[in-house]
Write a protein that holds these residues in place. Sequence first.
Motif, PDB file in Angstrom:
ATOM      1  N   CYS A 124       7.879   7.081   7.212  1.00 42.88           N
ATOM      2  CA  CYS A 124       6.816   6.870   6.961  1.00 42.88           C
ATOM      3  C   CYS A 124       6.226   7.878   7.557  1.00 42.88           C
ATOM      4  O   CYS A 124       6.734   9.002   7.795  1.00 42.88           O
ATOM      5  CB  CYS A 124       6.838   5.223   7.646  1.00 42.88           C
ATOM      6  N   GLU A 125       4.836   7.557   7.820  1.00 43.20           N
ATOM      7  CA  GLU A 125       3.753   8.485   8.305  1.00 43.20           C
ATOM      8  C   GLU A 125       3.245   8.482  10.084  1.00 43.20           C
ATOM      9  O   GLU A 125       3.092   9.610  10.485  1.00 43.20           O
ATOM     10  CB  GLU A 125       2.207   8.328   7.683  1.00 43.20           C
ATOM     11  N   THR A 126       3.819   7.547  10.684  1.00 41.73           N
ATOM     12  CA  THR A 126       3.161   7.705  11.764  1.00 41.73           C
ATOM     13  C   THR A 126       3.939   6.959  12.261  1.00 41.73           C
ATOM     14  O   THR A 126       4.952   5.813  12.100  1.00 41.73           O
ATOM     15  CB  THR A 126       1.970   6.716  11.830  1.00 41.73           C
ATOM     16  N   GLU A 130       0.854   3.325   4.406  1.00 39.96           N
ATOM     17  CA  GLU A 130       1.431   4.410   4.626  1.00 39.96           C
ATOM     18  C   GLU A 130       2.450   4.265   3.284  1.00 39.96           C
ATOM     19  O   GLU A 130       3.637   3.836   3.037  1.00 39.96           O
ATOM     20  CB  GLU A 130       1.885   4.180   5.938  1.00 39.96           C
TER      21      GLU A 130
END
Length: 276
Positions: A79-81, A136
């Motif tokens: 994922c992004e974060t 995301e």
Amino acid sequence: MAITASDVNKLRQQTGAGMMDCKNALVEADGDFEAAVDILRKKGQKVAAKRGENEAAEGLVFAQTSADSKVGVLLTLNCETDFVAKNDTYRNFVQSLVDIAMSNLPATSEELKGLKYDDKLTVEEKITEQVGVIGEKLDLSGYAVVKGDTVVAYNHPGNQLATLVALNKGGETVAEAGRQVAMQVAAMNPIALDKDGVDARTIEREIEVGKELAIQEGKPAEMADKIAQGRLSKFFKENTLLSQEFIRDNKLTVEQFLDSTENGLTVTEFKRFSLS
């Protein structure tokens, strides 16, 4: 080609070399990252051996074995974060993908994506649905299946790193030895089981770098090949699993540790996924 600050930082993260050294190496290599790494090494830089998934972003890595410990799956969902990765809902979703993989044992990530997630959606469609829910980008970036007489999974705390190790025998003693080796794989990041598993291109690169360093150290050119072969042997000892020093007892190699646990015990396969 134009070398960007992002390119320089990527090489710095990959190698641990200084910013200007990385920039100069990239310029000299015309942007080729592998060539730039070799340039840094030939100039005597202490280049960190950060192999594997060093471009991965955030996410989770899970390893799991079957009830009979004969097979294991290893899966990475990015994922992004970090905020999303630490969310229980996200963790449960990754676990659901692992459960589907364990139940069906698809050979590839593409086969896994094509399996049914539920009555309505495939795994791939469910991941796409979750992109909309979470907000995301999600990426099933890694998937592997390992089989053996005993397969051991190790999940490093935080689920940023996990390993699977297959051994050629069964039993509780073997399983405990396998757990120690699975931790070795996590800590030492071997590139192959033994020297026979190292690809020809890697061997050629190590010999070339070894020769160049020998010449730079003032050794006679006619000795450079012999010195490079010696360094290649050291490379095998440091980077192939069975030849590595066992982290729990550096008087033994991993191969010797396994054989001392049970005569003829060895690793037949291993996998390691990491987000860093």
